[in-house]
Write an enzyme that holds these catalytic residues in place. Sequence first.
Site, short mmCIF file in Angstrom:
data_model
loop_
_atom_site.label_atom_id
_atom_site.label_comp_id
_atom_site.label_asym_id
_atom_site.label_seq_id
_atom_site.Cartn_x
_atom_site.Cartn_y
_atom_site.Cartn_z
N ILE A 134 0.83 -1.20 0.00
CA ILE A 134 0.00 0.00 0.00
C ILE A 134 0.87 1.25 0.00
CG2 ILE A 134 -1.90 -1.17 1.18
CD1 ILE A 134 -1.14 0.41 3.72
N ASP A 135 2.17 1.09 0.27
CA ASP A 135 3.08 2.23 0.28
C ASP A 135 3.43 2.72 -1.12
OD1 ASP A 135 3.06 1.88 2.99
OD2 ASP A 135 5.11 1.13 3.14
#
Length: 409
Positions: A134-135
């Site tokens: 998700i980064d």
Amino acid sequence: MESIAILTGGGPAPGMNTVVGSVAKTFLQKGFRVIGLHGGYSGLFNKNPKTTDIDFLLADDIFNRGGSYLTMSRFKPTDKNFEEDFNLDFFVKNNVKLLVTVGGDDTASTANRIAKFLEEKKYPIANIHVPKTIDNDLPLPAGSPTFGYQSAKDMGSIIGRTVATDAKTSGNWFVVAAMGRSAGHLAFGIGTACHYPMIVIPEMFNKTTITVDKIVNLVVSSIVKRKIMGIDYGVAMISEGVFHSLSDEEIQKSGIHFSYDDHGHPELGKVSKAHIFNEMLEKKLKEIGQKVKSRPVEIGYEVRCQTPVAFDLVYCSMLGMGTYKLFSEGKTGCMVYVDPAGQISPLYLKDLQDPTTGKIPPRLVDIKSDKFTQVVENILNYITPADYEAAKKYVADPAEYDFKKILNW
């Protein structure tokens, strides 16, 4: 019967099950047995790994769910593990021809080590990695996102919009912190989607050393600017990654004592970064005599296991099917890459790795891009030299809170 094995490593991201389900459906259709390994990489260095045979019904049941049916871990094998514990018998007895690994930067780096290990030992097992986080910080070409990022940003923006509405309704400020260990993609994405008047990410400190005071002063800059505009509410978004750029002395100044994970990263998930930032902000506001109420909101684990949005459902399905395409072409030691046009190709880990460490370097937010500079110039609210006279009503030295002076831009 020939088999493939698949594992999920690191932390969750929306789309894990979509990848696993799509890989399984595709390989089952081609006559393969699909073995799911639980516990991430730990299953490969265990004499009795926990496994699940994934059939079509199971794959069809999980492919659009959040979370990961295959349990995950951050297990990082040592050189000793490779030499003494690697479970080759698992691959031989089950006639495994391909190992599929699904994960982020650390998982990719370990996948790179496994690819090299298998090649050195001349073990006939292909290895293909599916990039997740998700980064959004894996260095994929053409700005392609890592899977899970769009879904996490979407849910984060839903939370973020309600926070902004609360701020306006109650006449308060909120300090929001979003995940992102070394890059500010998620924080920047959510902050932009919600038109937050201040966004602070580690990449912004490219010309100055990051300190607690600078972080706080950027938020104060926005608070004062909004007061000049006649607005007594707002939200500041701060990426948790700023902690990774702080010196030990600065981290101590924040009052937080971190524990560290197996990869040497501070375990930021154990503390509320929003609470820390908010405490520091309140202290500063009290020092300068400004009566502003602020509240902390953490956007963290809430977004990691949500149901994938349509973008990730399609993207992850392509990544899953692309895994078979690359395998059928004899590719190994690579990541599966789907470009913005939908074309599938291999992305070799050895071409992305740091030549010295062998690790996959993170992709940072490009602060020179229009995507970033336009937000800074047109959405963020902060003190500029033109505001100095009006700002003196609220702070003794407006220059101390000048956005570009703080960043040395």
